[in-house]
Design an enzyme around this catalytic site. Sequence first.
Site, short mmCIF file in Angstrom:
data_model
loop_
_atom_site.label_atom_id
_atom_site.label_comp_id
_atom_site.label_asym_id
_atom_site.label_seq_id
_atom_site.Cartn_x
_atom_site.Cartn_y
_atom_site.Cartn_z
N CYS A 153 0.85 -1.23 0.01
CA CYS A 153 0.13 0.04 -0.01
C CYS A 153 0.96 0.97 -0.11
O CYS A 153 1.19 1.86 1.00
CB CYS A 153 -0.85 -0.19 1.21
N GLY A 165 5.77 7.56 1.17
CA GLY A 165 6.85 8.02 2.22
C GLY A 165 7.73 6.93 2.55
O GLY A 165 9.00 6.66 2.80
N CYS A 170 -1.98 3.67 11.04
CA CYS A 170 -1.67 5.12 11.54
C CYS A 170 -3.18 4.96 12.37
O CYS A 170 -3.78 6.33 12.35
CB CYS A 170 -1.46 6.13 10.96
C1 LIG Z 1 -1.65 4.47 4.68
S1 LIG Z 1 -1.78 4.61 3.02
C2 LIG Z 1 -0.06 4.23 2.59
C3 LIG Z 1 0.80 5.19 3.00
C4 LIG Z 1 2.37 4.92 2.25
N1 LIG Z 1 2.62 3.46 2.76
C5 LIG Z 1 3.38 5.92 2.90
O1 LIG Z 1 4.16 5.70 3.91
O2 LIG Z 1 3.25 7.06 2.25
C6 LIG Z 1 -2.71 3.30 2.57
C7 LIG Z 1 -2.65 3.36 0.62
O3 LIG Z 1 -3.39 2.18 0.49
C8 LIG Z 1 -3.88 1.91 -0.58
N2 LIG Z 1 -4.90 1.11 -0.77
C9 LIG Z 1 -6.25 1.08 -0.33
N3 LIG Z 1 -6.75 -0.16 -0.86
C10 LIG Z 1 -5.97 -0.76 -1.54
C11 LIG Z 1 -5.96 -2.05 -1.90
N4 LIG Z 1 -7.07 -2.95 -2.05
N5 LIG Z 1 -4.66 -2.65 -2.50
C12 LIG Z 1 -3.66 -1.88 -2.62
N6 LIG Z 1 -3.69 -0.52 -2.04
C13 LIG Z 1 -4.73 0.01 -1.19
C14 LIG Z 1 -4.73 3.61 -0.56
O4 LIG Z 1 -4.94 4.04 -1.92
C15 LIG Z 1 -3.45 4.35 0.13
O5 LIG Z 1 -2.56 5.03 -0.77
#
Ligand SMILES: C[S@@+](CC[C@H](N)C(=O)[O-])C[C@H]1O[C@@H](n2cnc3c(N)ncnc32)[C@H](O)[C@@H]1O
Length: 446
Positions: free
Chosen positions: A256, A261, A378
């Site tokens: 994800c 970051g 988070c």
């Molecule tokens: C908490 S954020 C990740 C932050 C990132 N790891 C960082 O440190 O910048 C969660 C991410 O999961 C993605 N996401 C949501 N559902 C998903 C799925 N089924 N498969 C893959 N990514 C997904 C969202 O688009 C979002 O960008």
Amino acid sequence: MAKTPWAPGAPALAAAARAVEAVVFKGMSADAALAASAGCADRAPVQAITLGTLRWYLRLAPALESLLARPSGVPEAVRALLAVGAHQVEYSRNVPEITVHAAVDAARILGNARATGLTNAVLRKFVAGRPALLSRVDEDLAARTAHPPWLAQRICAAWCAAGVKVLEANNAHPPMTLRVDLSRSSRGGYVSLLAASSIDALEIQWSISAVTLTHPVAIGALPGFSEGTVSVQDAGAQIAASLLDARAGMRVLDACAAPGGKTGHLLELAGERIDLTALDADADRLGLVEQNLRRLRRTARLAVGDARDPSSFWDGRPFERILVDAPCSSTGVIRRHPDIKLLRRAADIPALAATQLAMLRSATTMLARGGRLVYATCSVLPEENEQVVAQLLAAEPGMASVAMPDTAALAPGALGRAVGVQLLPGAEAGTDGFYYACLEKTTAGS
Ligand SMILES: C[S@@+](CC[C@H](N)C(=O)[O-])C[C@H]1O[C@@H](n2cnc3c(N)ncnc32)[C@H](O)[C@@H]1O
């Protein structure tokens, strides 16, 4: 400067009221709501007033509603404006009478000329009666700390006395924390560069790469930012990459990844020597990963796909390391995103937990034997954290929890859980709220 027909500050109050209305009554995120004011000269004050009002909305709104005969009969834009005005009265150093005058003009700017009398009368009553009005509101902990009751109740149930500290810390202004790319600069060397630019900063002792600024600055003012020497990242978020412990030659999945970051940090720690796939379900957000990596001068394989469905992106070769930084309630980052208190609903949590468990189960199928899976959120809610991991461990006998570094060394005040570690806002480390669990695949099964 061109003279406007409005009282000074009225256009900024009107723009902030529009943004607050969009969040509170239309369910838009603050970022999206503020995009409308991105190009205007007042952008910085509009953003500050909007975020401040959203931070305190659930304390101010009940006080204001007690001054209205029929709150639901007042147009939403005017209710938002009253909250903006009350926020300025209670939380800024502006002279209250000048704020009221500007708010009356802001009602006209919003096309609600008929509400000028009501705006004037309600805000004047708020100015005169606010100690008594707010002390009545403050009898309730959720209202005093401007949280929805369901969330205040869950945080207190989960963390007892520390829960009140979490609620209070959620209303603090967050520090601006940087991650120094140690392959390009020592942390001390970078702090000296900041000092040469008259930016005061402190090295965070328990972290190897984090630096906190005494006062936030625009990213463009950070030496080496555009060259990728430094990134903006909370010190608690900087724990993820070291827990994953990705080493040269490993195949690594950041499941994800957006906005990238942690992807950037993984590459900084392991150099280009890891074979990293950065996955995200949202193609637009994956574009942010690309931009970030370009700035950091790093590369990874970018893939759009669903982490719950390996067939959407996986070539079948196991990964030695997988980071699942799952979508969650974001209840650990409320001090940076106060709109979360207004947007999140209790009913979101079981749905998020189901997605998180599905992601972990899918990750176990892609993990090599002996490989490591780090689960991160988070969130400060156990339903999304240790309870999800406990369900995974119960469902996947081939997975086991791995011993983690001592919590005090990881981040002072971090709490060891039955499985994993919880960082809370308001704890000694001063970070946002995060949960981390390290898991390992012990058998060839599943
Ligand atoms: C908490 S954020 C990740 C932050 C990132 N790891 C960082 O440190 O910048 C969660 C991410 O999961 C993605 N996401 C949501 N559902 C998903 C799925 N089924 N498969 C893959 N990514 C997904 C969202 O688009 C979002 O960008």
